[in-house]
Write a protein that holds these residues in place. Structure first.
Motif, mmCIF file in Angstrom:
data_model
loop_
_atom_site.group_PDB
_atom_site.id
_atom_site.type_symbol
_atom_site.label_atom_id
_atom_site.label_comp_id
_atom_site.label_asym_id
_atom_site.label_seq_id
_atom_site.Cartn_x
_atom_site.Cartn_y
_atom_site.Cartn_z
ATOM 1 N N ASP A 22 1.187 -1.342 -0.166
ATOM 2 C CA ASP A 22 0.225 0.202 -0.287
ATOM 3 C C ASP A 22 1.024 1.101 0.005
ATOM 4 O O ASP A 22 0.457 2.417 -0.401
ATOM 5 N N GLU A 23 1.953 1.452 0.782
ATOM 6 C CA GLU A 23 2.531 2.871 0.849
ATOM 7 C C GLU A 23 3.470 2.950 -0.641
ATOM 8 O O GLU A 23 4.136 3.959 0.159
ATOM 9 N N PRO A 51 10.652 8.607 -11.038
ATOM 10 C CA PRO A 51 10.138 7.080 -9.923
ATOM 11 C C PRO A 51 11.099 6.953 -8.528
ATOM 12 O O PRO A 51 12.298 7.818 -9.590
ATOM 13 N N ASP A 52 11.381 6.733 -7.931
ATOM 14 C CA ASP A 52 12.053 6.441 -6.797
ATOM 15 C C ASP A 52 13.106 5.423 -6.685
ATOM 16 O O ASP A 52 13.983 5.173 -6.673
ATOM 17 N N LEU A 53 12.931 4.097 -7.593
ATOM 18 C CA LEU A 53 12.821 2.989 -7.872
ATOM 19 C C LEU A 53 12.506 2.838 -9.319
ATOM 20 O O LEU A 53 11.364 2.960 -9.544
ATOM 21 N N ILE A 54 13.400 1.433 -10.248
ATOM 22 C CA ILE A 54 12.774 1.110 -11.165
ATOM 23 C C ILE A 54 13.379 -0.194 -11.087
ATOM 24 O O ILE A 54 14.200 -0.652 -10.299
ATOM 25 N N ILE A 55 12.286 -1.150 -11.803
ATOM 26 C CA ILE A 55 12.345 -2.170 -11.379
ATOM 27 C C ILE A 55 12.516 -2.844 -13.192
ATOM 28 O O ILE A 55 10.545 -2.750 -13.418
ATOM 29 N N TRP A 193 10.048 -7.298 -3.590
ATOM 30 C CA TRP A 193 9.320 -6.205 -2.792
ATOM 31 C C TRP A 193 9.300 -5.584 -1.404
ATOM 32 O O TRP A 193 9.913 -4.956 -0.916
ATOM 33 N N ARG A 194 10.382 -6.766 -1.041
ATOM 34 C CA ARG A 194 11.247 -6.530 0.587
ATOM 35 C C ARG A 194 12.063 -6.397 -0.069
ATOM 36 O O ARG A 194 12.615 -5.415 0.757
ATOM 37 N N LYS A 200 13.181 1.908 1.448
ATOM 38 C CA LYS A 200 13.032 2.690 1.613
ATOM 39 C C LYS A 200 13.002 3.244 2.930
ATOM 40 O O LYS A 200 12.987 4.374 3.306
ATOM 41 N N SER A 201 13.618 1.591 4.373
ATOM 42 C CA SER A 201 13.611 1.756 5.424
ATOM 43 C C SER A 201 14.804 2.809 5.224
ATOM 44 O O SER A 201 15.205 3.647 6.244
ATOM 45 N N THR A 202 15.814 2.359 5.038
ATOM 46 C CA THR A 202 17.317 2.600 5.458
ATOM 47 C C THR A 202 18.383 3.749 3.959
ATOM 48 O O THR A 202 19.277 4.308 3.872
#
Ligand SMILES: NC(=O)c1ccc[n+]([C@@H]2O[C@H](COP(=O)([O-])OP(=O)(O)OC[C@H]3O[C@@H](n4cnc5c(N)ncnc54)[C@H](OP(=O)(O)O)[C@@H]3O)[C@@H](O)[C@H]2O)c1
Length: 296
Positions: A22-23, A51-55, A193-194, A200-202
Motif C-alpha cells: 500500500d505504501e 520514480p524513486d526506484l525502477i524494477i 518488494w522486500r 525505503k527504510s534504510t
C-alpha cells in the motif's frame, strides 16, 4: 515511494503489480507503453515519471526463437537494460533487474554461486549476460537477481502447459536429465518488494549480483510429477497422465538447455534475509487459484 515497473504484463511484472504494498505507488508499463529498446522513449518516460526506484521485469524470453532473432534478443536484454541503467544512474535511483540461470553452461554438479564462471550456450543466455554487464557499467546502484524455471498464474509456463496437456492426453514424455530450481513469479515479486521496503527504510541495499531460486532442485520429470499429484489432489485434474522419463537427446530443442541449473541463493539470505522459496508450496497456491478460476 514511486516504483516504476517495466514489463508489467509478464509473469513477474504481473505479480509485482498484484502484490505492490500500500505504501508504494507502483507504475507498471507494458511494452506498448514503454519499449525499453528505444533509448529516447526510455529517457522521456522515466524523466517525466521521476520514480524513486525502477524494477526491470521486461525481457526477451523466447529461448528457442532467440537463436533466429539475436538482434532483437540483444536489443531488449542488453541495450534495453543499458538504457534503463543509464537513466536510473542519471536520477541516482536504484535499478532492480532480473536475470537467468542460462548465463551458465549447465555443466556443473554443485549449486552455482554468484562468483562462478559464466558461459552461456545460446543467444538468450548470452544476451542476458550482456545485459548484466551493461547494467554494471551504466548504473552504480543496481541489484541483479538471477532466477530460474519461473512459473505462475499469469503467462505461459511449464505448470500451465502441464495442466493443459494433462487434460488433453493420457500419456506424456518429460525430460528427466535436466536439473533445476522451479521458482514462482509471486516469490520473486515478494523478494523484490522486500528489497524495496529495505531500501525505503534504510536508503540503501547491498548492491550487486545475487541468485534467487526456489528449493528443492528437481528434474522437469519430478516437477511434472508434483504438478499432476497436487492437481489431482485438489480436483483440478480428474486423473494423472502416465509420464515417461526421456532424455534431452530424445527431446531436441533449437536452443541447448543447461543440464544443471541449480542456483545457490544463500548470499541473498546472508545479505538481505530473503530465504529461498519452497516451490511446492507456491505450486499449491497457483493450482488452487487455477481450480477456483475454473470453477467460476
Ligand atoms: N520465464 C522463465 O522461466 C525465466 C527463467 C529465468 C529468468 N527469467 C527472467 O525473469 C524475468 C521475468 O521473466 P518472465 O517470465 O516474467 O517473462 P515474460 O512473462 O516473458 O515477460 C517479459 C515481459 O517483457 C516485456 N517486453 C519484451 N520486450 C520488451 C521491450 N522491448 N520493452 C518493454 N517490455 C518488453 C514483454 O511484453 P510483451 O508481452 O508486451 O512483449 C513481457 O510482458 C526476465 O528477466 C527473464 O529473463 C525468466
Amino acid at each position: 515511494m514511486r516504483v516504476l515497473i517495466t514489463g508489467a504484463r509478464g509473469q513477474v511484472g504481473h505479480e509485482l503489480m498484484k502484490s505492490a504494498p500500500d505504501e508504494v505507488t507502483a507504475i507498471g508499463l507494458g511494452s506498448d507503453e514503454l519499449d525499453i529498446t528505444n533509448a529516447e522513449w526510455v529517457n522521456d518516460v522515466v524523466l517525466s515519471l521521476t520514480p524513486d526506484l525502477i524494477i526491470n521485469a521486461a525481457a526477451y524470453t523466447a529461448v528457442d526463437k532467440a537463436e533466429s532473432e539475436p538482434d532483437l534478443a540483444y536489443a531488449v536484454n542488453r541495450n534495453g537494460v543499458a538504457h534503463l541503467g543509464g537513466v536510473a544512474d542519471h536520477l541516482s535511483v536504484p535499478l532492480l533487474h532480473i536475470s537467468t540461470d542460462y548465463v551458465f553452461s549447465g555443466e556443473g554438479s554443485k549449486p552455482y554461486s554468484e562468483s562462478d564462471a559464466t558461459s552461456p550456450t545460446g543467444v538468450y543466455g548470452s544476451s542476458k549476460l550482456a545485459g548484466e554487464r551493461a547494467l554494471m557499467q551504466t548504473c552504480a546502484r543496481y541489484m541483479i537477481l538471477r532466477t530460474s524455471w519461473v512459473f505462475g498464474l499469469h503467462g505461459k509456463n511449464f505448470v500451465k502447459t502441464m495442466i493443459r496437456l494433462g487434460r488433453e492426453r493420457n500419456e506424456l514424455s518429460i525430460v528427466d536429465d535436466q536439473i533445476g530450481c522451479p521458482t514462482s513469479a509471486s516469490g520473486i515479486a515478494q523478494a523484490l518488494w522486500r528489497l524495496v521496503a529495505e531500501y525505503k527504510s534504510t536508503g540503501k541495499l547491498h548492491w550487486g549480483l545475487y541468485h534467487l531460486s526456489g528449493t528443492p532442485a528437481c528434474s522437469w520429470y519430478d516437477f511434472s510429477e508434483e504438478i499432476f499429484q497436487q492437481a489431482q489432489q485438489i480436483g483440478l485434474l480428474e486423473k494423472k497422465p502416465i509420464i515417461h522419463r526421456v532424455t534431452t537427446q530424445e527431446f531436441p530443442t533449437t536452443a541447448k538447455r543447461p543440464a544443471w541449473s541449480v542456483l545457490d541463493s544463500s548470499l541473498l539470505y546472508e545479505k538481505h534475509k530473503i530465504p529461498s522459496i519452497d516451490w511446492r508450496v507456491e505450486l499449491r497456491n497457483v493450482l488452487s487459484t487455477l481450480f477456483f478460476q475454473c470453477a467460476e
